[in-house]
Design an enzyme around this catalytic site. Structure first.
Site, PDB file in Angstrom:
ATOM      1  N   TRP A  11       0.886  -0.989   0.386  1.00  0.00           N
ATOM      2  CA  TRP A  11      -0.037   0.045  -0.021  1.00  0.00           C
ATOM      3  C   TRP A  11       0.605   1.368   0.127  1.00  0.00           C
ATOM      4  O   TRP A  11       0.730   1.854  -0.822  1.00  0.00           O
ATOM      5  CB  TRP A  11      -0.921  -0.550   1.450  1.00  0.00           C
ATOM      6  CG  TRP A  11      -1.838  -1.152   1.116  1.00  0.00           C
ATOM      7  CD1 TRP A  11      -2.599  -2.419   2.158  1.00  0.00           C
ATOM      8  CD2 TRP A  11      -3.057  -1.579  -0.516  1.00  0.00           C
ATOM      9  NE1 TRP A  11      -3.095  -2.870   1.509  1.00  0.00           N
ATOM     10  CE2 TRP A  11      -3.763  -3.057   0.370  1.00  0.00           C
ATOM     11  CE3 TRP A  11      -3.302  -0.963  -1.459  1.00  0.00           C
ATOM     12  CZ2 TRP A  11      -4.543  -3.086  -0.527  1.00  0.00           C
ATOM     13  CZ3 TRP A  11      -4.280  -1.284  -2.287  1.00  0.00           C
ATOM     14  CH2 TRP A  11      -5.028  -2.310  -1.383  1.00  0.00           C
ATOM     15  N   ASP A  45      -1.716   6.522   6.565  1.00  0.00           N
ATOM     16  CA  ASP A  45      -2.644   5.685   6.561  1.00  0.00           C
ATOM     17  C   ASP A  45      -2.405   4.142   7.029  1.00  0.00           C
ATOM     18  O   ASP A  45      -1.889   3.795   7.736  1.00  0.00           O
ATOM     19  CB  ASP A  45      -2.073   5.081   4.257  1.00  0.00           C
ATOM     20  CG  ASP A  45      -3.083   3.585   4.138  1.00  0.00           C
ATOM     21  OD1 ASP A  45      -4.013   3.447   4.867  1.00  0.00           O
ATOM     22  OD2 ASP A  45      -2.512   2.838   3.565  1.00  0.00           O
ATOM     23  N   LYS A  73     -12.007  -1.516   6.380  1.00  0.00           N
ATOM     24  CA  LYS A  73     -11.035  -2.956   7.409  1.00  0.00           C
ATOM     25  C   LYS A  73     -11.631  -2.614   9.612  1.00  0.00           C
ATOM     26  O   LYS A  73     -11.322  -3.818   9.081  1.00  0.00           O
ATOM     27  CB  LYS A  73      -9.379  -2.222   6.981  1.00  0.00           C
ATOM     28  CG  LYS A  73      -8.651  -2.227   5.936  1.00  0.00           C
ATOM     29  CD  LYS A  73      -8.904  -3.293   5.198  1.00  0.00           C
ATOM     30  CE  LYS A  73      -8.629  -2.983   3.751  1.00  0.00           C
ATOM     31  NZ  LYS A  73      -7.654  -2.627   2.914  1.00  0.00           N
TER      32      LYS A  73
END
Ligand SMILES: *Cc1c(COP(=O)(O)O)cnc(C)c1O
Length: 360
Positions: A101, A171, A195
Site C-alpha cells: 500500500w 494511512d 477494515k
C-alpha cells in the site's frame, strides 16, 4: 441464522450489535417511514446522522479543533492521488515503503512530483519496519508518508518516524480506532473504513485545517480537492450516506465499550493469544519480526504450501473463514480487528493446536 468467525482483511467483521440495530431500523428509521438508504442526504434526519458521527469520532479520537473530519469516497487508493495533488506544494515528498500500500501511494505520487523512497523493508519481503529515527528527509519535502499498519504483511509502526519537522501523513486503514492516537502529531490521518470501522465505500480523512487551501496542483478536479469537501461538510455531492450511518453506529459501539484505551487493551489481549501460540508451535510460525507485529493482521505459515491450503480448507469447514494469506504472499493471515470477539481467536488457536497434532 449461522454466523462464522470471519478473519477477512477487508471488507471485514462488524459488531453484531451494530448489524442487528441496522436491521431493526431497515424499514423505518426512527419514525421517518423509510430506510436511511432511501433518505435525502439533505434531510434533517440525515444531517443529524452525519453530525453525530463526526462528533462521536472527534470524541473517541480526541481530535483537536484545528483538524477537519471528512467522509469521502474513492477508497484509500484515491487518497494516493489526492494527497500529492493537494499537499505537494514544493513538488517533493518522502515515502517510507513498508509494503504494497505504501508502494502504491509512492508510485502514484511520482505522477505529480518528486516522490523519494527514503526507507524500505522490501529487502526482507516487508517483514519488518525500518529504523526511522534518522532518515535522509529531503530539505524541501512537503510531507513524509507512511502506511502505519501494513495489512498484507502484518507489521505496524510502534514508533512514528522522525520526520525532522516535516508533516506526517499516515494511512491508518487497517489500524483505525484500534488504539488511542495523538492526532496532533500528524498533518493528516486517513483510512478506508472497510477494515476496522464500517462498510466499504467510505474513507475518513482527518486533516489539519491550515493544509486545506485553494493552492492545489493546477487541474485538480473539484471532487479531488480537500477544500471542496471541507467547505461543504462532506456533502458537496451525495456522500456514501448509508456507509457513514453504519460508521456512526460503530463509533457509538466503541464508546460503549470504553473507547480506544479499552479497545487497545482488548486488542492486545486477543493478539497475545495468537502470537503466544505461534511462538510455541512446532508447526506454525509467524512471519514478522516480533517488535513490529501488528495487533490487527497476523500472518503465519507452516512452511509447506500444501499443508497451508489444507489448513485453510479445514478451518473454513470449522466455521473459521477467510484465513488465506494475501495472494501476493501466500500462507495464512488472521485479521483480528476490533469487532472480532476474543472467542474467535480462542477458537482459532484451539483449531490450530488440533491441526498441529494431526499433521505433525
Ligand atoms: C485496504 C487498504 C488500502 C486500499 O483500500 P481501498 O479502499 O481498496 O482503496 C490502502 N491502504 C491500506 C493500509 C489498506 O489496508
Amino acid at each position: 441464522m449461522s454466523r462464522v468467525y470471519n478473519f477477512s482483511a477487508g471488507p471485514a467483521v462488524l459488531p453484531e450489535e451494530v448489524l442487528a440495530e441496522a436491521a431493526a431500523e431497515m424499514m423505518d428509521y426512527r419514525g421517518t417511514g423509510m430506510s436511511v438508504m432511501e433518505m435525502s442526504h439533505r434531510s434533517k434526519a440525515y444531517q443529524a446522522i452525519i453530525d453525530e458521527a463526526e462528533a462521536d469520532l472527534r470524541d473517541l479520537m480526541n481530535i483537536p479543533n484545528n483538524y477537519k473530519v471528512l467522509f469521502l469516497q474513492g477508497g484509500a487508493s484515491q487518497q494516493f492521488a489526492m494527497i500529492p495533488m493537494n499537499l505537494m506544494k514544493n513538488g517533493v515528498a518522502d515515502y517510507i515503503i513498508t509494503g504494497q500500500w505504501a508502494k502504491k501511494a509512492w508510485q502514484e505520487a511520482q505522477m505529480y512530483g518528486k516522490a523519494n523512497a527514503v526507507a524500505s523493508s522490501a529487502d526482507k519481503t516487508f517483514s519488518y519496519i525500518p529504523d526511522c529515527s534518522d532518515l535522509p528527509i529531503s530539505e524541501d519535502a512537503d510531507y513524509v508518508y507512511i502506511c502505519e499498519n501494513n495489512t498484507i504483511y502484518g507489521t505496524k509502526f510502534w514508533q512514528l518516524p522522525n520526520t525532522k519537522g516535516k508533516l506526517l501523513i499516515s494511512d491508518v486503514s487497517s489500524c483505525f480506532l484500534s488504539e488511542p492516537v495523538d492526532v496532533s502529531k500528524y498533518g493528516m490521518i486517513y483510512g478506508g473504513v472497510q477494515k476496522n470501522i464500517g462498510p466499504a465505500g467510505v474513507v475518513i480523512a482527518i486533516i489539519r485545517e491550515d493544509l486545506v487551501s485553494e493552492d492545489v496542483r493546477p487541474g485538480t478536479p473539484t471532487m479531488l480537492r480537500y477544500k471542496t469537501h471541507v467547505d461543504n461538510g462532506s456533502m458537496y455531492n451525495t456522500p456514501p450516506a448509508y456507509g457513514i450511518y453504519i460508521c456512526g453506529k460503530v463509533f457509538k459501539w466503541l464508546k460503549k465499550r470504553g473507547g480506544l484505551e479499552a479497545m487497545k487493551a482488548y486488542n492486545e489481549k486477543k493478539a497475545a493469544i495468537l502470537y503466544d501460540f505461534l511462538d510455541s508451535s512446532k508447526l506454525f510460525k509467524g512471519t514478522v519480526e516480533k517488535k513490529d507485529r501488528s495487533l490487527m493482521n497476523v500472518p503465519f505459515v507452516t512452511g509447506d504450501k500444501d499443508l497451508d491450503a489444507k489448513f485453510v480448507k479445514e478451518a473454513e469447514a470449522a466455521g473459521l473463514v477467510n484465513l488465506k494469506g494475501h495472494r501476493s504472499v501466500g500462507g495464512m493471515r488472521a485479521s483480528i480487528y476490533n469487532a472480532m470477539p476474543i472467542e474467535g481467536v480462542e477458537k482459532l488457536v484451539a483449531f490450530m493446536k488440533k491441526f498441529e497434532e494431526e499433521n505433525l
